[in-house]
Design a protein around this motif. Structure first.
Motif, mmCIF file in Angstrom:
data_model
loop_
_atom_site.group_PDB
_atom_site.id
_atom_site.type_symbol
_atom_site.label_atom_id
_atom_site.label_comp_id
_atom_site.label_asym_id
_atom_site.label_seq_id
_atom_site.Cartn_x
_atom_site.Cartn_y
_atom_site.Cartn_z
ATOM 1 N N LYS A 80 0.860 -1.192 0.000
ATOM 2 C CA LYS A 80 0.000 0.000 0.000
ATOM 3 C C LYS A 80 0.892 1.236 0.000
ATOM 4 C CE LYS A 80 -0.709 0.267 5.031
ATOM 5 N NZ LYS A 80 -1.703 0.419 6.118
ATOM 6 N N PHE A 87 -4.930 6.212 -0.337
ATOM 7 C CA PHE A 87 -4.156 4.975 -0.378
ATOM 8 C C PHE A 87 -4.531 4.121 -1.575
ATOM 9 C CE2 PHE A 87 -3.903 6.205 4.047
ATOM 10 C CZ PHE A 87 -2.613 5.858 4.409
ATOM 11 N N TYR A 89 -2.439 0.625 -4.137
ATOM 12 C CA TYR A 89 -1.496 -0.495 -4.060
ATOM 13 C C TYR A 89 -0.652 -0.587 -5.323
ATOM 14 C CZ TYR A 89 -4.367 -2.043 -0.144
ATOM 15 O OH TYR A 89 -5.049 -2.106 1.047
ATOM 16 N N ALA A 105 -6.171 1.949 4.454
ATOM 17 C CA ALA A 105 -6.035 0.629 3.845
ATOM 18 C C ALA A 105 -5.148 -0.252 4.723
ATOM 19 C CB ALA A 105 -5.453 0.741 2.443
ATOM 20 N N ASP A 107 -2.837 -4.202 4.827
ATOM 21 C CA ASP A 107 -2.073 -5.114 3.988
ATOM 22 C C ASP A 107 -2.979 -6.208 3.431
ATOM 23 O OD1 ASP A 107 0.234 -3.724 4.597
ATOM 24 O OD2 ASP A 107 0.790 -5.068 6.240
ATOM 25 N N ILE A 115 -10.135 -1.926 3.224
ATOM 26 C CA ILE A 115 -10.016 -0.536 2.778
ATOM 27 C C ILE A 115 -11.128 0.290 3.416
ATOM 28 C CG2 ILE A 115 -8.796 -1.001 0.624
ATOM 29 C CD1 ILE A 115 -12.577 -0.351 0.650
#
Length: 204
Positions: A80, A87, A89, A105, A107, A115
């Motif tokens: 992220k 946020f 990815y 967010a 992991d 999220i």
């Protein structure tokens, strides 16, 4: 989001651990060593340069140039990152997989990541598709197919399609490990199975 848990009584943990079968120590240590070595070999590290974050490998070589306002460790091949207050990815080449669009967010874990949108938590997959719509006041990562979710001031559990398996009723909770999860009712802690039934009743 990551919670700070109260301590579970040690004697409860020891008793429950006695109920759970374990693999041979030698096998566990060997497989753990291989996994850790692979993680070290492939790991990228977030670093800050000129006010922005990028990633280096274990030799110190810049792999992803500094371009993010914040950057975090990789999990399941995704990391992220934050750009302009939102946020998203990236993959391990620096390619944006999920554009920055979320208020917060988590992991990835077991193929899904929590999220936050409009103050509510939901879950996406690693393509950015919304799998569980934002509806919870808080949520934790998936473990053994279940995730802790908060509705109001109580915690419960959902499965990977968003079905509430254990209704929110606990003051605090932990994720599932070997089929059991620690939960708090009042000031007491106990253990439930994946149906929500207590295998160890709450005790001080």
């Amino acid at each position: 989001m990551r919670k700070i848990h109260q301590a579970i009584p040690v004697f409860v943990c020891l008793t429950i651990l006695g109920l759970v079968s374990c693999r041979p120590v030698e096998q566990t240590q060997a497989s753990t060593a291989v996994t850790q070595q692979n993680q070290i070999t492939n790991k990228l590290f977030p670093v800050k340069s000129n006010g922005k974050y990028g990633y280096i490998d274990q030799t110190g070589k810049v792999v992803i140039t500094a371009q993010f306002d914040e950057a975090f460790d990789f999990s399941e091949g995704m990391a992220k990152v934050k750009i302009g207050g939102k946020f998203g990815y990236i993959d391990n080449t620096g390619k944006t997989v999920v554009s920055p669009q979320f208020e917060d967010a988590d992991d990835f874990s077991e193929g899904l990541a929590g999220i936050m949108t409009d103050g509510k938590m939901g879950f996406i997959d690693n393509t950015g598709q919304m799998i569980i719509s934002p509806q919870f006041d808080d949520a934790e990562n998936f473990s053994e197919g279940m995730a802790e979710v908060k509705v109001g001031d109580k915690w419960g559990y959902v499965n990977k399609v968003g079905e509430i398996v254990v209704s929110p009723q606990f003051e605090d909770s932990h994720n599932f490990l070997q089929g059991l999860a620690a939960v708090q009712i009042g000031s007491k802690w106990g253990y439930i199975d994946k149906t929500g039934n207590f295998v160890w009743n709450p005790t001080e």
